[in-house]
Design an enzyme around this catalytic site. Structure first.
Site, PDB file in Angstrom:
ATOM      1  N   SER A  60       0.822  -1.234  -0.077  1.00 21.28           N
ATOM      2  CA  SER A  60      -0.126   0.134   0.127  1.00 21.28           C
ATOM      3  C   SER A  60       0.717   1.260  -0.089  1.00 21.28           C
ATOM      4  O   SER A  60       1.923   1.190   0.835  1.00 21.28           O
ATOM      5  CB  SER A  60      -0.855   0.114   1.313  1.00 21.28           C
ATOM      6  OG  SER A  60      -1.773   1.246   1.381  1.00 21.28           O
ATOM      7  N   SER A  64      -2.586  -7.659  -3.456  1.00 17.55           N
ATOM      8  CA  SER A  64      -2.297  -9.230  -3.837  1.00 17.55           C
ATOM      9  C   SER A  64      -1.251  -9.602  -3.034  1.00 17.55           C
ATOM     10  O   SER A  64      -0.090 -10.045  -3.800  1.00 17.55           O
ATOM     11  CB  SER A  64      -2.519  -9.377  -5.260  1.00 17.55           C
ATOM     12  OG  SER A  64      -1.657  -8.634  -5.926  1.00 17.55           O
TER      13      SER A  64
END
Length: 638
Positions: A477, A549
């Site tokens: 992120s 992911s």
């Protein structure tokens, strides 16, 4: 001269006797059995006694065994028979069995392979491994202790695995003065439990592995009240599974296509059940193509009949498609074909089941991708209760739905171990993580069929004048995935390419709004996105996805959905400290303070791609440079 004739005749008779003996030995039936039960019930001692009494120990082994027995201080006995089987140093030091030990021995009537299974609960997976190929189970009970938790556990597992020949060996009868009352009570207690779990019948024997009572000779003078067979007599006469399998419909999974030259094409494998003759009508599944058997070929020549347990090659009268993983069956009674099942699963890995993760499922010669749904329940093998469960941990047993990516040929495990038993293999580590038994196919798998369309995925690509691809952006992120993916799409749009961007946050507003951030939810999040992206690629689009992911297994799962070369893994390589310093959405701050759980990089792992197709480093590159580098790597797009 007469003396010489006598010598020749004698030699001929000896040779004839040897040939007859060898022929008799070669055609003996084989019985595979296991010994199981609680710790210190005498499993290893019993097997050692069988090996010793059947004269299967060499003189040097016997000498070493006697020496080892003295070291461990056997109770007045010259030989500690357990040492014949407990081969691991840790086993000898602790006096317990840890791993499954296989031993071979034979008698005049039959050959045997016996597996000594560990009694400790933490080695349940080892016990299941040993039971998976067994025809019979010898369940030992210490006459002093009676039916214990592990007795129940192993009996349940044996029944679950499909072993229908059960021997209840009440051991150490010498320590209870060979009491018939003790024996009868234990048999009655076990019979009540056996009925609960579906064991319809069993054979009970009073034995002493230490003294040898009722093991190789019967009846023992110490048990005049017992009139049944000795253990070895029972093992020599019980019906083996291969004999039962020969009466079932013909099934042969194809191991390989035998094509030594242009004039011969046959299909090789091991017959699982039934029998086959030249001229018999057969069906190849899952295609359903039919033909007749032209010949049955083996290394030693052609056969008039093949039966269960034989490895051979079949040739067909017609040229029909058949390959490894297919199943050849009798034409008028074929097995089922489905892609959704209820299964009983024994979890064998230290890492728990990841619900929704894609594993390799191997059943006979078939290998497919499969996912396991959240368990319907876990089975407490001690109480037989059905417990609520979200996953399965090491040695746990549960019932769950299993979905495969394409139909497989199967039969319920209770009918056919070969076509009903499977293993699950981790796609990343190649480790076997579970063993399972198919119970039945789900009705919906029979009612849903793939609808063929006339406009193919190739046609969609030609209309758009481009090669469809899935550009899979992965990274922490704050690494810049969405920003770079957006820039790549803008550049492709200027080149008149047909594109679509699936962003992680945007998808969670709609398609995946019901999912959280637990490991199971993350896996399902990626699975759904992968399926949607696949449909878009089928439509001829160049699709970009921007998702953390974090797990390699799920990225590999999506790669496996697409043809070779259409999945492009792009690793946006940004160090954690850099991504956290950016913290555009304030997520790292919340994760550090404990407000946000299961956040990748803080309290949830990120598995760095091992061999990404493209790598961009956002510390060294600007967004524009990273996007152009990706586009350059993709060219030409046609």
């Amino acid at each position: 001269m007469a003396d010489q004739d006598v010598i020749y005749k004698t030699e001929a008779l000896i040779a004839e006797d040897i040939d007859a003996y060898l022929d008799q030995h070669q055609h003996k039936t084989m019985l595979r059995f296991i010994t199981c039960g609680s710790v210190d019930d005498g499993k290893s001692t019993l097997i050692g006694r069988l090996l010793y009494d059947s004269k299967m120990i060499f003189e040097d082994q016997l000498a070493a065994l006697e020496d080892d027995s003295k070291k461990v201080g056997t109770q007045g006995q010259e030989i500690d028979f357990a040492l014949l089987v407990d081969g691991l140093a840790a086993e000898r030091e602790q006096g317990i069995t840890i791993d499954v030990a296989y031993r071979f021995f034979n008698t005049e009537r039959r050959k045997f392979i016996v597996a000594d299974c560990p009694g400790h609960e933490q080695y349940t997976r080892n016990m299941v491994t040993g039971a998976s190929t067994a025809d019979l189970a010898v369940i030992l009970i210490d006459a002093r202790k009676g039916v214990l938790v592990q007795t129940r556990r192993h009996s349940f597992l044996c029944h679950l695995i499909g072993i229908r020949n059960i021997v209840l060996a009440v051991n150490k009868m010498d320590l209870v003065d060979y009491s018939q009352e003790v024996f009868d009570k234990i048999v009655a207690d076990y019979a009540g439990f056996a009925k609960e779990i579906g064991i319809e019948s069993f054979t009970a024997l009073p034995i002493s592995g230490f003294k040898g009572d009722n093991i190789t000779t019967a009846p023992s003078a110490n048990t005049p009240w017992y009139e049944g067979p000795s253990l070895i007599d029972h093992l020599e006469t019980v019906e083996v599974r291969s004999a039962v399998d020969r009466n079932k419909p013909f099934r042969m999974p194809v191991q390989w296509v035998n094509r030594p030259n242009l004039d011969f094409r046959g299909f090789s494998g091991l017959i699982a059940t039934g029998s086959i003759k030249p001229g018999d009508a057969v069906r190849v599944l899952p295609s359903g193509k039919t033909s007749t058997v032209k010949s049955i070929v083996t290394f030693d020549g052609e056969l008039d009949e093949g039966v269960a347990g034989q490895s051979l090659t079949l040739t067909f009268a017609d040229e029909i498609d058949c390959s490894r993983g297919n199943v050849i069956s009798v034409s008028d009674n074929p097995p089922q074909v489905a892609d959704q099942f209820e299964a009983t699963i024994v979890w064998m890995a230290d890492e728990a089941l990841h619900v929704g993760r894609s594993y390799w499922l191997k059943l006979a010669t078939q290998t497919v991708s499969a996912t396991v749904q959240a368990p319907k329940y876990e089975i407490d093998v001690n109480s037989l209760e059905h417990l609520a469960a979200k996953t399965l941990e090491l040695n746990q047993i549960g019932v769950a739905e299993v979905l495969t990516d394409k139909p497989i040929v199967f039969e319920p495990y209770t009918d056919n171990r070969t076509l009903g038993g499977f293993i699950l293999v981790d796609k990343i580590t190649n480790a076997t993580v579970a063993a399972g038994m198919l119970n039945f196919s789900l009705r919906r798998s029979q009612n849903v069929h793939w609808q063929p369309t006339d406009v193919t995925r190739e046609s969609h690509a030609i209309m758009k004048n481009q090669t469809p691809r899935l550009l899979w952006f992965t990274g922490l992120s704050g690494s810049g995935k969405s920003t770079i993916a957006n820039e790549v799409e803008k550049r492709l749009a200027l080149m008149n390419r047909h594109t679509f961007l699936l962003d992680g946050d945007n998808v969670r507003h709609g398609l995946n709004k019901d999912l959280g951030f637990t490991e199971a939810d993350r896996i399902e999040n990626i699975r759904r996105v992968g399926e949607v992206a696949k449909l878009m690629v089928d439509a001829g689009l160049i699709v970009m996805t921007a998702f953390i992911s974090p797990f390699r297994a799920e990225r590999q799962m999506v790669r496996d959905m697409l043809p070779e070369g259409e999945f492009v893994e792009i690793f946006v390589d940004t160090p954690l400290e850099v991504a956290e310093a950016r913290d555009v959405k304030g997520l790292y701050k919340k994760a550090r303070s404990g407000e946000l759980k299961n956040f990748t990089g803080i309290d949830s792992p990120y598995e760095v791609p091992e061999k990404p197709d493209i790598v961009v480093n956002t510390v060294e590159m600007s967004v524009e440079e990273a996007a152009q580098h990706i586009v350059d790597q993709l060219l030409p797009l046609k």
